[in-house]
Write an enzyme that holds these catalytic residues in place. Structure first.
Site, short mmCIF file in Angstrom:
data_model
loop_
_atom_site.label_atom_id
_atom_site.label_comp_id
_atom_site.label_asym_id
_atom_site.label_seq_id
_atom_site.Cartn_x
_atom_site.Cartn_y
_atom_site.Cartn_z
N HIS A 165 67.11 26.36 67.61
CA HIS A 165 67.47 26.53 66.19
C HIS A 165 68.88 26.74 66.30
O HIS A 165 69.65 27.67 66.90
CB HIS A 165 66.75 27.59 65.34
N GLU A 168 70.43 30.02 65.51
CA GLU A 168 70.18 31.17 66.39
C GLU A 168 71.08 31.27 67.78
O GLU A 168 70.62 31.26 68.94
CB GLU A 168 68.80 30.93 66.74
N HIS A 311 64.27 32.90 70.68
CA HIS A 311 64.70 32.43 69.47
C HIS A 311 65.22 34.02 68.71
O HIS A 311 65.33 34.99 69.20
CB HIS A 311 63.36 31.97 68.72
N GLU A 370 61.32 36.45 70.03
CA GLU A 370 62.35 36.61 69.02
C GLU A 370 63.21 37.79 69.11
O GLU A 370 62.81 38.79 68.73
CB GLU A 370 61.48 36.65 67.66
#
Length: 400
Positions: A165, A168, A311, A370
Protein backbone atom coordinates in the site's frame (compact mmCIF):
# COMPACT_ATOMS: atom_id res chain seq x y z
CA UNK A 1 25.56 34.21 -1.24
CA UNK A 2 22.73 32.14 -2.74
CA UNK A 3 22.00 30.67 -6.15
CA UNK A 4 18.98 29.79 -8.25
CA UNK A 5 17.76 26.21 -8.47
CA UNK A 6 15.04 24.86 -10.78
CA UNK A 7 12.91 22.28 -8.98
CA UNK A 8 12.82 18.84 -10.61
CA UNK A 9 10.27 16.02 -10.30
CA UNK A 10 10.82 14.20 -7.03
CA UNK A 11 12.59 17.08 -5.27
CA UNK A 12 11.66 17.75 -1.66
CA UNK A 13 13.11 20.27 0.74
CA UNK A 14 14.77 17.48 2.65
CA UNK A 15 16.40 16.01 -0.46
CA UNK A 16 17.66 19.46 -1.49
CA UNK A 17 19.00 20.14 1.99
CA UNK A 18 20.99 16.90 1.86
CA UNK A 19 22.26 17.54 -1.65
CA UNK A 20 23.47 21.07 -0.97
CA UNK A 21 24.39 20.74 2.71
CA UNK A 22 21.96 23.43 3.89
CA UNK A 23 19.31 22.98 6.57
CA UNK A 24 15.64 23.16 5.60
CA UNK A 25 14.72 26.22 7.72
CA UNK A 26 17.42 28.17 5.85
CA UNK A 27 15.91 27.23 2.50
CA UNK A 28 12.40 28.15 3.67
CA UNK A 29 13.60 31.46 5.15
CA UNK A 30 15.17 32.58 1.87
CA UNK A 31 12.09 31.57 -0.16
CA UNK A 32 9.08 33.42 1.36
CA UNK A 33 7.13 32.71 -1.84
CA UNK A 34 6.77 29.08 -0.84
CA UNK A 35 3.16 29.00 0.35
CA UNK A 36 3.41 25.26 0.97
CA UNK A 37 7.03 24.15 1.45
CA UNK A 38 5.94 20.50 1.58
CA UNK A 39 4.91 20.61 -2.09
CA UNK A 40 7.59 21.84 -4.43
CA UNK A 41 6.46 22.19 -8.05
CA UNK A 42 8.71 21.03 -10.92
CA UNK A 43 9.89 24.05 -12.90
CA UNK A 44 9.63 26.34 -9.89
CA UNK A 45 12.73 28.50 -9.28
CA UNK A 46 13.89 28.74 -5.69
CA UNK A 47 16.95 30.11 -3.92
CA UNK A 48 19.48 27.81 -2.25
CA UNK A 49 21.58 29.48 0.49
CA UNK A 50 25.34 29.37 0.15
CA UNK A 51 26.76 25.89 0.59
CA UNK A 52 28.39 24.76 3.80
CA UNK A 53 29.94 21.64 2.26
CA UNK A 54 33.53 20.50 2.40
CA UNK A 55 35.32 19.00 -0.57
CA UNK A 56 37.53 15.93 -0.90
CA UNK A 57 39.91 14.75 -3.64
CA UNK A 58 39.76 11.00 -4.36
CA UNK A 59 42.93 9.10 -3.44
CA UNK A 60 44.23 5.65 -4.41
CA UNK A 61 42.11 2.94 -2.75
CA UNK A 62 39.21 5.20 -1.77
CA UNK A 63 35.64 3.95 -1.83
CA UNK A 64 32.52 5.90 -0.95
CA UNK A 65 32.19 3.77 2.17
CA UNK A 66 35.75 4.47 3.37
CA UNK A 67 35.27 8.19 2.71
CA UNK A 68 31.97 8.21 4.59
CA UNK A 69 33.56 6.45 7.55
CA UNK A 70 36.54 8.81 7.69
CA UNK A 71 34.37 11.92 7.29
CA UNK A 72 31.63 10.73 9.69
CA UNK A 73 28.89 11.17 7.11
CA UNK A 74 26.28 8.64 6.00
CA UNK A 75 26.69 7.01 2.61
CA UNK A 76 23.15 8.11 1.74
CA UNK A 77 24.01 11.76 2.35
CA UNK A 78 27.31 11.43 0.50
CA UNK A 79 25.58 10.00 -2.56
CA UNK A 80 22.81 12.62 -2.41
CA UNK A 81 25.41 15.38 -2.34
CA UNK A 82 27.07 13.92 -5.45
CA UNK A 83 24.17 12.91 -7.74
CA UNK A 84 26.36 12.48 -10.81
CA UNK A 85 28.84 10.09 -9.21
CA UNK A 86 28.50 6.30 -9.21
CA UNK A 87 30.18 4.31 -6.42
CA UNK A 88 31.94 2.03 -8.91
CA UNK A 89 33.34 4.88 -11.05
CA UNK A 90 35.44 6.93 -8.63
CA UNK A 91 38.61 8.30 -10.21
CA UNK A 92 41.85 9.36 -8.53
CA UNK A 93 42.00 13.16 -8.47
CA UNK A 94 38.24 13.56 -8.73
CA UNK A 95 36.69 16.12 -6.33
CA UNK A 96 33.52 15.23 -4.46
CA UNK A 97 31.29 17.14 -2.03
CA UNK A 98 31.29 16.15 1.65
CA UNK A 99 27.99 17.27 3.23
CA UNK A 100 27.46 17.73 6.98
CA UNK A 101 27.61 14.34 8.67
CA UNK A 102 24.96 12.36 10.48
CA UNK A 103 26.54 9.01 11.27
CA UNK A 104 28.05 6.44 8.95
CA UNK A 105 25.06 4.20 8.28
CA UNK A 106 23.57 3.82 4.84
CA UNK A 107 19.80 3.74 5.38
CA UNK A 108 18.51 7.13 6.51
CA UNK A 109 15.59 6.59 8.89
CA UNK A 110 14.93 10.26 9.63
CA UNK A 111 13.20 11.39 6.44
CA UNK A 112 10.56 10.47 3.89
CA UNK A 113 11.91 7.42 2.11
CA UNK A 114 11.01 6.86 -1.51
CA UNK A 115 12.02 4.78 -4.51
CA UNK A 116 15.08 6.92 -5.26
CA UNK A 117 16.43 6.55 -1.73
CA UNK A 118 15.78 2.82 -1.72
CA UNK A 119 17.56 2.17 -5.02
CA UNK A 120 20.56 4.26 -3.93
CA UNK A 121 20.73 2.39 -0.65
CA UNK A 122 20.51 -1.02 -2.31
CA UNK A 123 23.45 -0.12 -4.55
CA UNK A 124 25.49 1.08 -1.56
CA UNK A 125 24.58 -1.92 0.58
CA UNK A 126 25.65 -4.26 -2.20
CA UNK A 127 28.96 -2.41 -2.44
CA UNK A 128 29.46 -2.54 1.32
CA UNK A 129 28.26 -6.15 1.76
CA UNK A 130 29.14 -8.15 -1.37
CA UNK A 131 27.44 -11.28 0.01
CA UNK A 132 24.03 -9.68 -0.59
CA UNK A 133 22.40 -10.94 -3.79
CA UNK A 134 20.47 -8.26 -5.67
CA UNK A 135 18.14 -8.73 -8.61
CA UNK A 136 14.56 -7.77 -9.41
CA UNK A 137 11.23 -9.51 -9.90
CA UNK A 138 9.82 -7.30 -12.66
CA UNK A 139 8.59 -3.75 -13.04
CA UNK A 140 5.74 -1.51 -11.95
CA UNK A 141 3.10 -0.06 -14.28
CA UNK A 142 5.39 2.93 -14.91
CA UNK A 143 8.47 0.81 -15.46
CA UNK A 144 10.21 1.05 -12.09
CA UNK A 145 12.17 -2.12 -11.35
CA UNK A 146 11.01 -4.05 -8.29
CA UNK A 147 14.21 -5.02 -6.45
CA UNK A 148 14.69 -8.33 -4.68
CA UNK A 149 17.49 -8.75 -2.14
CA UNK A 150 18.60 -12.10 -0.77
CA UNK A 151 20.59 -12.45 2.43
CA UNK A 152 21.51 -15.87 3.77
CA UNK A 153 22.53 -19.26 2.35
CA UNK A 154 20.41 -21.63 4.39
CA UNK A 155 17.99 -24.33 3.25
CA UNK A 156 15.01 -22.60 4.91
CA UNK A 157 13.49 -19.98 2.60
CA UNK A 158 11.59 -16.98 4.00
CA UNK A 159 10.04 -13.98 2.24
CA UNK A 160 9.37 -10.47 3.60
CA UNK A 161 7.74 -7.68 1.61
CA UNK A 162 6.63 -4.09 2.21
CA UNK A 163 4.74 -1.15 0.71
CA UNK A 164 1.96 -3.12 -0.93
CA UNK A 165 0.00 0.00 0.00
CA UNK A 166 1.43 3.33 -1.13
CA UNK A 167 0.85 5.33 2.05
CA UNK A 168 2.43 2.57 4.13
CA UNK A 169 5.90 3.34 2.75
CA UNK A 170 7.45 3.32 6.23
CA UNK A 171 7.42 -0.49 5.92
CA UNK A 172 10.10 -0.14 3.24
CA UNK A 173 12.33 1.74 5.68
CA UNK A 174 11.76 -0.97 8.29
CA UNK A 175 12.87 -3.68 5.87
CA UNK A 176 15.84 -1.73 4.52
CA UNK A 177 17.12 -0.87 8.00
CA UNK A 178 16.73 -4.49 9.06
CA UNK A 179 18.65 -5.61 5.97
CA UNK A 180 21.50 -3.22 6.82
CA UNK A 181 21.63 -4.20 10.49
CA UNK A 182 21.51 -7.90 9.65
CA UNK A 183 24.23 -7.61 7.00
CA UNK A 184 26.46 -5.64 9.37
CA UNK A 185 25.98 -8.26 12.10
CA UNK A 186 26.88 -11.04 9.66
CA UNK A 187 30.04 -9.24 8.57
CA UNK A 188 31.09 -8.49 12.15
CA UNK A 189 30.15 -11.94 13.48
CA UNK A 190 27.85 -10.39 16.08
CA UNK A 191 24.25 -10.96 17.08
CA UNK A 192 20.98 -9.37 15.97
CA UNK A 193 17.91 -9.48 18.16
CA UNK A 194 19.77 -11.75 20.56
CA UNK A 195 20.55 -14.35 17.86
CA UNK A 196 23.83 -15.17 16.18
CA UNK A 197 23.67 -13.47 12.80
CA UNK A 198 25.98 -16.04 11.21
CA UNK A 199 23.87 -18.92 12.52
CA UNK A 200 20.75 -17.33 11.02
CA UNK A 201 22.62 -16.66 7.76
CA UNK A 202 23.62 -20.32 7.46
CA UNK A 203 20.19 -21.57 8.43
CA UNK A 204 17.87 -19.33 6.40
CA UNK A 205 17.72 -17.66 2.99
CA UNK A 206 15.73 -14.43 3.38
CA UNK A 207 14.24 -12.89 0.24
CA UNK A 208 13.13 -9.25 0.64
CA UNK A 209 10.97 -7.18 -1.73
CA UNK A 210 11.14 -3.85 0.11
CA UNK A 211 8.75 -1.84 -2.10
CA UNK A 212 5.99 -3.61 -4.01
CA UNK A 213 4.23 -0.39 -5.08
CA UNK A 214 6.83 2.25 -6.06
CA UNK A 215 4.52 4.23 -8.37
CA UNK A 216 2.02 4.66 -5.57
CA UNK A 217 4.69 5.59 -3.02
CA UNK A 218 5.98 8.28 -5.38
CA UNK A 219 2.46 9.65 -5.78
CA UNK A 220 1.92 9.84 -2.00
CA UNK A 221 5.26 11.52 -1.34
CA UNK A 222 5.71 13.78 -4.36
CA UNK A 223 2.14 14.56 -5.38
CA UNK A 224 0.75 14.96 -8.89
CA UNK A 225 1.80 17.31 -11.67
CA UNK A 226 0.16 17.92 -15.08
CA UNK A 227 3.13 16.16 -16.71
CA UNK A 228 2.21 12.84 -15.09
CA UNK A 229 0.98 10.33 -17.74
CA UNK A 230 -2.01 9.45 -15.54
CA UNK A 231 -2.76 13.01 -14.47
CA UNK A 232 -6.39 13.26 -15.57
CA UNK A 233 -7.32 9.76 -14.42
CA UNK A 234 -5.65 10.11 -11.02
CA UNK A 235 -7.26 13.47 -10.38
CA UNK A 236 -10.69 12.06 -11.22
CA UNK A 237 -10.13 8.89 -9.17
CA UNK A 238 -9.07 11.09 -6.22
CA UNK A 239 -12.25 13.19 -6.41
CA UNK A 240 -10.35 16.10 -7.98
CA UNK A 241 -8.13 16.49 -4.93
CA UNK A 242 -4.38 16.99 -5.20
CA UNK A 243 -3.93 15.53 -1.72
CA UNK A 244 -2.77 11.95 -2.31
CA UNK A 245 -1.57 11.30 1.25
CA UNK A 246 -4.33 8.72 1.74
CA UNK A 247 -3.62 6.84 -1.51
CA UNK A 248 -3.10 3.08 -1.04
CA UNK A 249 -3.52 1.73 -4.57
CA UNK A 250 -1.09 1.40 -7.45
CA UNK A 251 -0.95 4.04 -10.18
CA UNK A 252 -3.96 2.48 -11.96
CA UNK A 253 -6.09 2.79 -8.84
CA UNK A 254 -6.03 -0.93 -7.99
CA UNK A 255 -5.43 -2.12 -4.42
CA UNK A 256 -2.54 -4.56 -4.84
CA UNK A 257 -3.39 -6.43 -1.65
CA UNK A 258 -6.85 -7.23 -3.05
CA UNK A 259 -5.43 -8.77 -6.21
CA UNK A 260 -4.90 -12.38 -5.21
CA UNK A 261 -7.04 -15.40 -6.17
CA UNK A 262 -8.21 -16.27 -2.68
CA UNK A 263 -11.99 -15.81 -2.82
CA UNK A 264 -11.38 -12.67 -4.85
CA UNK A 265 -15.02 -12.59 -5.93
CA UNK A 266 -16.14 -12.47 -2.29
CA UNK A 267 -13.85 -9.55 -1.58
CA UNK A 268 -15.19 -7.74 -4.64
CA UNK A 269 -18.78 -8.16 -3.42
CA UNK A 270 -17.89 -7.21 0.14
CA UNK A 271 -16.21 -3.85 -0.29
CA UNK A 272 -14.83 -3.07 -3.72
CA UNK A 273 -15.83 0.29 -5.22
CA UNK A 274 -17.13 0.33 -8.79
CA UNK A 275 -13.87 1.51 -10.28
CA UNK A 276 -10.29 2.69 -9.67
CA UNK A 277 -9.58 4.89 -6.68
CA UNK A 278 -7.37 5.49 -3.68
CA UNK A 279 -8.17 2.17 -2.00
CA UNK A 280 -10.14 -1.10 -1.99
CA UNK A 281 -10.70 -1.49 -5.76
CA UNK A 282 -9.87 -5.13 -6.51
CA UNK A 283 -9.48 -4.68 -10.28
CA UNK A 284 -11.32 -6.44 -13.08
CA UNK A 285 -9.90 -9.86 -12.19
CA UNK A 286 -7.26 -11.40 -9.91
CA UNK A 287 -3.63 -10.70 -10.80
CA UNK A 288 -4.12 -8.04 -13.46
CA UNK A 289 -1.47 -5.67 -12.08
CA UNK A 290 2.23 -6.20 -12.83
CA UNK A 291 3.33 -5.56 -9.26
CA UNK A 292 0.97 -8.21 -7.83
CA UNK A 293 1.90 -10.64 -10.61
CA UNK A 294 5.62 -10.19 -9.92
CA UNK A 295 5.22 -11.03 -6.22
CA UNK A 296 3.03 -14.02 -7.08
CA UNK A 297 5.60 -15.39 -9.54
CA UNK A 298 8.39 -14.97 -6.99
CA UNK A 299 6.32 -16.83 -4.41
CA UNK A 300 5.56 -19.68 -6.79
CA UNK A 301 9.22 -20.03 -7.76
CA UNK A 302 10.64 -20.25 -4.24
CA UNK A 303 10.26 -23.15 -1.80
CA UNK A 304 9.08 -20.81 0.94
CA UNK A 305 8.57 -21.99 4.48
CA UNK A 306 7.08 -18.69 5.64
CA UNK A 307 6.02 -15.31 4.27
CA UNK A 308 5.34 -12.00 6.03
CA UNK A 309 3.76 -8.94 4.40
CA UNK A 310 4.47 -5.78 6.39
CA UNK A 311 1.69 -3.21 6.50
CA UNK A 312 0.62 -0.38 8.81
CA UNK A 313 -0.99 0.25 11.22
CA UNK A 314 -2.54 -1.35 14.32
CA UNK A 315 0.20 -3.32 16.16
CA UNK A 316 -1.49 -6.58 15.15
CA UNK A 317 -0.45 -9.86 13.54
CA UNK A 318 -2.91 -11.69 11.25
CA UNK A 319 -2.02 -15.35 10.90
CA UNK A 320 -5.02 -17.32 9.59
CA UNK A 321 -7.16 -17.72 6.50
CA UNK A 322 -10.46 -19.65 6.42
CA UNK A 323 -8.96 -22.44 8.59
CA UNK A 324 -6.55 -23.38 5.79
CA UNK A 325 -3.43 -22.40 7.73
CA UNK A 326 -1.15 -25.15 9.08
CA UNK A 327 -1.21 -25.91 12.83
CA UNK A 328 2.11 -24.16 13.47
CA UNK A 329 0.78 -20.77 12.28
CA UNK A 330 -0.91 -19.86 15.54
CA UNK A 331 2.14 -20.89 17.57
CA UNK A 332 4.37 -18.76 15.36
CA UNK A 333 1.98 -15.83 15.69
CA UNK A 334 2.15 -16.16 19.46
CA UNK A 335 5.96 -16.12 19.28
CA UNK A 336 5.87 -12.99 17.11
CA UNK A 337 3.44 -11.35 19.53
CA UNK A 338 5.61 -12.23 22.51
CA UNK A 339 8.77 -10.61 21.12
CA UNK A 340 7.09 -7.56 19.55
CA UNK A 341 4.35 -6.70 22.01
CA UNK A 342 1.83 -6.85 19.17
CA UNK A 343 -1.46 -8.74 19.36
CA UNK A 344 -1.99 -11.98 17.41
CA UNK A 345 -5.44 -11.75 15.80
CA UNK A 346 -7.53 -14.46 14.15
CA UNK A 347 -9.01 -12.42 11.33
CA UNK A 348 -12.35 -12.99 9.60
CA UNK A 349 -14.18 -11.22 6.80
CA UNK A 350 -11.18 -10.53 4.60
CA UNK A 351 -10.11 -12.18 1.34
CA UNK A 352 -7.90 -11.71 -1.74
CA UNK A 353 -4.82 -10.56 0.18
CA UNK A 354 -1.30 -11.82 -0.38
CA UNK A 355 -1.25 -13.57 3.00
CA UNK A 356 -4.64 -15.20 2.25
CA UNK A 357 -3.47 -16.55 -1.10
CA UNK A 358 -0.16 -17.76 0.30
CA UNK A 359 -1.92 -19.79 3.00
CA UNK A 360 -4.59 -21.07 0.60
CA UNK A 361 -2.29 -22.19 -2.20
CA UNK A 362 0.79 -23.34 -0.28
CA UNK A 363 -0.62 -24.27 3.16
CA UNK A 364 2.41 -22.66 4.79
CA UNK A 365 2.49 -20.06 7.58
CA UNK A 366 1.69 -16.64 6.17
CA UNK A 367 1.32 -13.39 8.11
CA UNK A 368 0.30 -9.78 7.77
CA UNK A 369 2.04 -7.58 10.32
CA UNK A 370 0.32 -4.24 10.93
CA UNK A 371 3.27 -2.24 12.25
CA UNK A 372 2.94 0.89 14.33
CA UNK A 373 -0.07 2.71 15.65
CA UNK A 374 -1.74 5.88 14.41
CA UNK A 375 -2.96 7.16 11.07
CA UNK A 376 -1.43 6.29 7.71
CA UNK A 377 0.96 7.43 6.54
CA UNK A 378 2.73 7.01 9.84
CA UNK A 379 5.24 9.82 10.42
CA UNK A 380 8.89 8.98 10.01
CA UNK A 381 9.40 10.37 13.53
CA UNK A 382 7.72 7.17 14.77
CA UNK A 383 10.30 4.97 13.06
CA UNK A 384 12.58 4.25 16.02
CA UNK A 385 9.72 3.09 18.21
CA UNK A 386 8.23 0.90 15.49
CA UNK A 387 11.58 -0.60 14.51
CA UNK A 388 12.28 -1.52 18.13
CA UNK A 389 9.01 -3.50 18.07
CA UNK A 390 9.40 -5.27 14.72
CA UNK A 391 13.14 -6.01 14.77
CA UNK A 392 12.79 -9.00 17.12
CA UNK A 393 9.78 -10.20 15.10
CA UNK A 394 11.82 -10.05 11.88
CA UNK A 395 14.60 -12.03 13.56
CA UNK A 396 12.10 -14.55 14.93
CA UNK A 397 10.73 -15.07 11.42
CA UNK A 398 14.11 -16.41 10.34
CA UNK A 399 13.62 -19.48 12.57
CA UNK A 400 10.17 -20.80 11.64
Amino acid sequence: MSFNYVVKQGDTLYRLSRRFGVNMPSIIAINPQLSNPARLVPGQVIQIPGRMNQYYVIQQGDTLYSIAMSMNVSLQRLLAANPGILPQSLQIGQTIVIPPGAGSGIVDTQTDYGYQEMMNDIRLLKQRYPFLEVTDIGASVMGKRLPLIKIGQGPVHVHYNGSFHANEWITTVLLMKFLEDYAQAVENGTSIGGRSANALYNQTSLWIVPMVNPDGVELVQDGLTPQHPYYQQLLAWNENSLDFSGWKANIRGVDLNDQYPANWEEEKKRRSPAGPGPRDYVGTAPLTEPEAIAVALLTRNLPLSLAIAFHTQGEEIYWNYRDLEPPESEKLADRFASVSGYRAVKLTGSDAGYKDWFIQDFRKPGFTVEAGLGQNPLPIEAFNRIYKQVLPLMVEGLSP
